[in-house]
Design an enzyme around this catalytic site. Sequence first.
Site, PDB file in Angstrom:
ATOM      1  N   ARG A 160     -14.724  12.914  20.754  1.00  0.00           N
ATOM      2  CA  ARG A 160     -15.584  12.723  19.570  1.00  0.00           C
ATOM      3  C   ARG A 160     -17.015  12.362  19.983  1.00  0.00           C
ATOM      4  O   ARG A 160     -17.645  11.485  19.388  1.00  0.00           O
ATOM      5  CB  ARG A 160     -15.028  11.621  18.661  1.00  0.00           C
ATOM      6  CG  ARG A 160     -13.699  11.926  18.027  1.00  0.00           C
ATOM      7  CD  ARG A 160     -13.816  13.083  17.032  1.00  0.00           C
ATOM      8  NE  ARG A 160     -12.643  13.160  16.173  1.00  0.00           N
ATOM      9  CZ  ARG A 160     -11.512  13.776  16.504  1.00  0.00           C
ATOM     10  NH1 ARG A 160     -11.403  14.388  17.665  1.00  0.00           N
ATOM     11  NH2 ARG A 160     -10.495  13.816  15.659  1.00  0.00           N
ATOM     12  N   SER A 235     -10.923  10.598   9.609  1.00  0.00           N
ATOM     13  CA  SER A 235     -10.761   9.362  10.380  1.00  0.00           C
ATOM     14  C   SER A 235     -12.030   8.536  10.277  1.00  0.00           C
ATOM     15  O   SER A 235     -13.106   9.023  10.623  1.00  0.00           O
ATOM     16  CB  SER A 235     -10.537   9.658  11.857  1.00  0.00           C
ATOM     17  OG  SER A 235      -9.431  10.491  12.026  1.00  0.00           O
ATOM     18  N   GLU A 331     -16.146   6.107  13.468  1.00  0.00           N
ATOM     19  CA  GLU A 331     -16.317   7.489  13.904  1.00  0.00           C
ATOM     20  C   GLU A 331     -17.352   8.184  13.004  1.00  0.00           C
ATOM     21  O   GLU A 331     -18.060   9.074  13.440  1.00  0.00           O
ATOM     22  CB  GLU A 331     -14.967   8.201  13.822  1.00  0.00           C
ATOM     23  CG  GLU A 331     -14.918   9.506  14.575  1.00  0.00           C
ATOM     24  CD  GLU A 331     -14.186  10.574  13.832  1.00  0.00           C
ATOM     25  OE1 GLU A 331     -14.714  11.051  12.803  1.00  0.00           O
ATOM     26  OE2 GLU A 331     -13.099  10.968  14.291  1.00  0.00           O
TER      27      GLU A 331
END
Length: 335
Positions: A160, A235, A331
């Site tokens: 990520r 998420s 995130e």
Amino acid sequence: MQIQPNISLKKYNTFGIDVVASSFVEIKSIAELKSIISAHKDFFILSGGSNLLLTQDIQKLVIHLNIKGIKTIKEHDNHVYIKVNAGENWHEFVLWCIDHGFGGIENMSLIPGNVGTSPIQNIGAYGVELKDTMYELEALEIESGNLVTFSNASCSFGYRNSVFKNELKDKYIITNVTFKLTKEAHNLNSSYGAIQSELEKENIKKPTIKDISNAVIAIRQSKLPDPKEIGNSGSFFKNPVILKHQFRQLQHKFPEAPHYIVSETEVKVPAGWLVEQCGFKGKRYGDAGVHKKQALVLVNYDNATGQEIFELSKKIQKTVFEKFEIQLEAEVNIL
Ligand code: EPU
């Protein structure tokens, strides 16, 4: 291209947060983008709005990137290179590839957002990440207004993560992404447990890329909320990576703790599990809440403010830290 004053951003972010942009412009070509950034220095780029929590009104020009177009640029025996403009919707592009028989991104079906932002956080799901098929991308350097090509290696992809979240943050605007996909001998990745059981359920022994995509869609639909129905950004936290010796202590207290080995010294622990252990799964505070089927996803049931979602995320981080001494990192981008 027309600059509009006082536009609600509710329909431009998948959390459905109602904040106002003091000015807003929709961009449909690189030429328009070049001209707008040469005339305005203070702006915010808004793409699919799927990885974003807006906590306040935006007092600068919001540039909504909506440059469309998909084209094949070259082909070899088993490979095809597809150049996709930033404003294409990610999932529609995945379906386009499947319709054309091009393999490589089927495991990333139904990820919200646009193609242009997919490299920034190296999107991924079910054992596959964007970096596995991204060949190169083009981005506009904000300072010079020049188009620059980045190879896969020069994007410094990680979990990520990419160079565009670090040293090149806010320096470039990605305008298109080229993928190297397979035409026939596809490298199917069905190793992920949930995909296996989904294929077995359908009695599929030799899956096609379409079968994998359908399996992923079924899994995601069964546990992730559809942003069209309940506002969310997928998420909310990254899965934290901790040191092995710290994990051993955790395992001592919680022998069932799920985990993935990252390296000789590091272990990744699912943030969803940590959040669930703290009792947040399915909890609702006004219109802000934690999804009932996946504790990693924060949701806006209707009219939550960005600030309320943000406060909830802070409360979760604090509780998880107190219980596990693990710091969860968001995130999503918080503005
Ligand atoms: N778990 C719980 N409770 C929960 C959720 C998860 O205990 O409420 C535990 C379960 O033990 C499960 C494990 O966490 O086995 C992992 O859960 P899951 O397979 O659902 O994946 P994840 O780690 O929660 C990651 C990505 C997702 C991606 C899936 C599938 C991150 C931050 N998230 O989630 O990405 O779809 O794997 O590959 O890496 C996104 O980025 O928006 C996203 C949805």
